[in-house]
Design an enzyme around this catalytic site. Structure first.
Site, mmCIF file in Angstrom:
data_model
loop_
_atom_site.group_PDB
_atom_site.id
_atom_site.type_symbol
_atom_site.label_atom_id
_atom_site.label_comp_id
_atom_site.label_asym_id
_atom_site.label_seq_id
_atom_site.Cartn_x
_atom_site.Cartn_y
_atom_site.Cartn_z
ATOM 1 N N LYS A 47 1.703 4.969 -7.485
ATOM 2 C CA LYS A 47 0.670 4.112 -8.093
ATOM 3 C C LYS A 47 0.130 4.656 -9.410
ATOM 4 O O LYS A 47 -0.394 3.896 -10.219
ATOM 5 C CB LYS A 47 -0.482 3.887 -7.104
ATOM 6 C CG LYS A 47 -0.087 2.995 -5.935
ATOM 7 C CD LYS A 47 -1.261 2.354 -5.244
ATOM 8 C CE LYS A 47 -0.788 1.305 -4.256
ATOM 9 N NZ LYS A 47 -1.828 0.668 -3.507
ATOM 10 N N LYS A 74 8.320 -3.111 -1.335
ATOM 11 C CA LYS A 74 7.509 -3.791 -0.305
ATOM 12 C C LYS A 74 6.714 -4.956 -0.913
ATOM 13 O O LYS A 74 6.381 -4.930 -2.106
ATOM 14 C CB LYS A 74 6.619 -2.766 0.408
ATOM 15 C CG LYS A 74 5.201 -2.690 -0.033
ATOM 16 C CD LYS A 74 4.423 -1.677 0.760
ATOM 17 C CE LYS A 74 3.164 -1.340 0.002
ATOM 18 N NZ LYS A 74 1.947 -1.875 0.509
ATOM 19 N N LYS A 102 0.266 -6.932 -3.001
ATOM 20 C CA LYS A 102 -0.696 -7.774 -3.731
ATOM 21 C C LYS A 102 -0.566 -7.589 -5.233
ATOM 22 O O LYS A 102 -0.778 -8.492 -6.008
ATOM 23 C CB LYS A 102 -2.126 -7.390 -3.346
ATOM 24 C CG LYS A 102 -2.529 -7.777 -1.955
ATOM 25 C CD LYS A 102 -4.013 -7.457 -1.767
ATOM 26 C CE LYS A 102 -4.242 -6.695 -0.486
ATOM 27 N NZ LYS A 102 -4.221 -5.248 -0.642
HETATM 28 N N1 AQP Z 1 4.600 -5.296 2.779
HETATM 29 C C1 AQP Z 1 3.954 -4.871 3.848
HETATM 30 N N2 AQP Z 1 4.546 -4.849 5.063
HETATM 31 C C2 AQP Z 1 3.883 -4.406 6.156
HETATM 32 N N3 AQP Z 1 2.602 -3.970 6.123
HETATM 33 C C3 AQP Z 1 1.981 -3.966 4.932
HETATM 34 N N4 AQP Z 1 0.744 -3.597 4.553
HETATM 35 C C4 AQP Z 1 0.590 -3.792 3.227
HETATM 36 N N5 AQP Z 1 1.725 -4.284 2.698
HETATM 37 C C5 AQP Z 1 2.602 -4.408 3.735
HETATM 38 C C6 AQP Z 1 -0.260 -3.073 5.470
HETATM 39 O O1 AQP Z 1 -1.454 -3.818 5.290
HETATM 40 C C7 AQP Z 1 -2.559 -2.946 5.434
HETATM 41 C C8 AQP Z 1 -3.464 -3.034 4.245
HETATM 42 O O2 AQP Z 1 -2.836 -2.560 3.083
HETATM 43 P P1 AQP Z 1 -3.635 -2.607 1.712
HETATM 44 O O3 AQP Z 1 -3.578 -3.966 1.171
HETATM 45 O O4 AQP Z 1 -4.975 -2.058 1.892
HETATM 46 O O5 AQP Z 1 -2.902 -1.599 0.815
HETATM 47 P P2 AQP Z 1 -1.426 -1.551 0.394
HETATM 48 O O6 AQP Z 1 -0.589 -1.040 1.522
HETATM 49 O O7 AQP Z 1 -1.380 -0.771 -0.876
HETATM 50 O O8 AQP Z 1 -1.057 -3.083 0.181
HETATM 51 P P3 AQP Z 1 -0.641 -3.806 -1.114
HETATM 52 O O9 AQP Z 1 -0.459 -5.240 -0.847
HETATM 53 O O10 AQP Z 1 0.535 -3.091 -1.719
HETATM 54 O O11 AQP Z 1 -1.927 -3.666 -2.014
HETATM 55 P P4 AQP Z 1 -2.049 -3.219 -3.507
HETATM 56 O O12 AQP Z 1 -0.993 -3.968 -4.234
HETATM 57 O O13 AQP Z 1 -3.442 -3.623 -3.892
HETATM 58 O O14 AQP Z 1 -1.842 -1.740 -3.538
HETATM 59 C C9 AQP Z 1 -2.017 -1.539 5.652
HETATM 60 O O15 AQP Z 1 -1.995 -1.289 7.041
HETATM 61 C C10 AQP Z 1 -0.637 -1.631 5.109
HETATM 62 O O16 AQP Z 1 0.238 -0.709 5.714
#
Ligand code: AQP
Length: 330
Positions: A113, A196, A199
């Site tokens: 990140k 993956k 968001k």
């Molecule tokens: N692609 C995914 N598949 C399975 N689980 C996922 N999680 C996130 N993306 C996937 C799970 O959702 C929970 C919350 O995650 P988060 O949104 O707080 O942070 P993140 O993992 O960094 O998700 P994003 O979508 O990638 O957010 P951004 O882009 O803002 O960094 C966690 O339990 C995560 O494992």
């Protein structure tokens, strides 16, 4: 004492199918069995891309609405936002003093990140995993249901808890255990099956959001990357089709083998149509409930405030004990 479940999602955007299948879906089942806290981790959401204040505020309400629309019952579970319980930031500081820098240097999410210029990344992004450890340990959490990407952070939380316990030669912190759903622990982007679903992915078509319209879902699945000439016999080395079959199988409850057997009788166009319909059958009622709940923001605010009160009660008691162990005069 009943075992505690804690988990959270950043309000850094609209929640997506990966959040639902990797995390929220298992929260819904766990809340029936355990005392559960589901947090909107807004302090984490300012570690990297900072959203305009109004957008962040809206995302927090939308996340609360999404939790409820997906089946989290505010009468059964504690729903609250992280910044309203000051114990998260306070415990984060305390735990930072028991966390060797070397442990943080191993965290792969920071490397991903922070981008190419790590000197410009915020200190908050670097210490993000300690805040996550504080989130979990603040409530003496036993189980943390998360997606696969959080495995390393959870290991760190366990190490920090043990370091504190060992330092004072007592068993204060419960050592948390990770709960991962094997099949859906990592839902991948619709545009690139090696990344993956996220968001923050700049491509709108990479992600099924839980507030997408039916038409948009159909469009996103139509545009989803595949390799139509190979059928469904062998999914090895085919990350995109593997991901779509995985999503189909998770949402339908049918095994990957059965899904492939069935879809082998048809072409990719048919599979995509079936997949889009299946996703719509799950997402459409969620979207409608989200929109309904958002019409009454003051009701959502009440739910969050109520959650804060309950969470703070547990947090403050634990913090008091922790400060006493350390030797602070209170
Ligand atoms: N692609 C995914 N598949 C399975 N689980 C996922 N999680 C996130 N993306 C996937 C799970 O959702 C929970 C919350 O995650 P988060 O949104 O707080 O942070 P993140 O993992 O960094 O998700 P994003 O979508 O990638 O957010 P951004 O882009 O803002 O960094 C966690 O339990 C995560 O494992």
């Amino acid at each position: 004492m009943t075992d505690i479940v804690f988990s959270g999602i950043q309000p850094s955007g609209v929640l997506h199918l990966g959040n639902y299948l990797g995390a929220i879906k298992q929260w819904v089942d766990l809340q029936k069995q355990y005392k559960s806290l589901f947090c909107i981790v807004d302090l984490h959401a300012i570690t990297a891309n900072k959203l305009p204040a109004d957008e962040l505020r809206n995302n927090i309400f939308k996340a609360a609405a999404t939790y409820i629309a997906c089946g989290i019952d505010p009468k059964q579970s504690i729903i609250f936002s992280q910044s309203t319980v000051s114990g998260h930031a306070e415990l984060c500081w305390l735990l930072e003093c028991y966390t060797p820098i070397g442990w943080l240097n191993r965290m792969t999410q920071f490397k991903d990140k922070a981008g190419s210029d790590k000197q410009k990344a915020s200190l908050g992004l670097y210490s993000y995993p300690v805040l996550m450890a504080a989130d979990i340990l603040l409530y003496q959490t036993k189980y943390v249901p998360v997606g696969d990407d959080q495995k390393q952070h959870l290991e760190l939380a366990r190490d920090i808890a043990s370091a504190f316990n060992n330092h004072y030669k007592l068993e204060h912190f419960t050592i948390p255990e990770i709960l991962i759903l094997d099949q859906t622990s990592r839902i991948m982007s619709l545009r690139d099956g090696t990344n993956k679903m996220s968001k923050s992915d700049p491509s709108e078509y990479s992600c099924i959001n839980l507030d997408d319209t039916d038409d948009l879902i159909i469009k996103k699945i139509e545009k989803a990357k595949t390799d139509s000439e190979h059928g469904f016999t062998d999914l090895k080395g085919r990350p995109e089709i593997n991901n779509l079959v995985n999503i189909y199988s998770a949402l339908s409850g049918s095994s990957v083998e059965k899904t492939c057997e069935e879809m082998n009788k048809h072409d990719m166009k048919y599979f995509k149509k079936e997949l889009a319909e299946l996703i719509i059958s799950i997402v459409s009622p969620i979207r409608e409930k989200i929109n309904d709940l958002l019409k009454d923001q003051s009701h959502l605010h009440e739910i969050l405030k109520n959650g804060t009160e309950k969470a703070a009660e547990i947090a403050n008691q634990n913090l008091k004990e922790i400060k006493n162990i350390i030797g602070f005069v209170q």
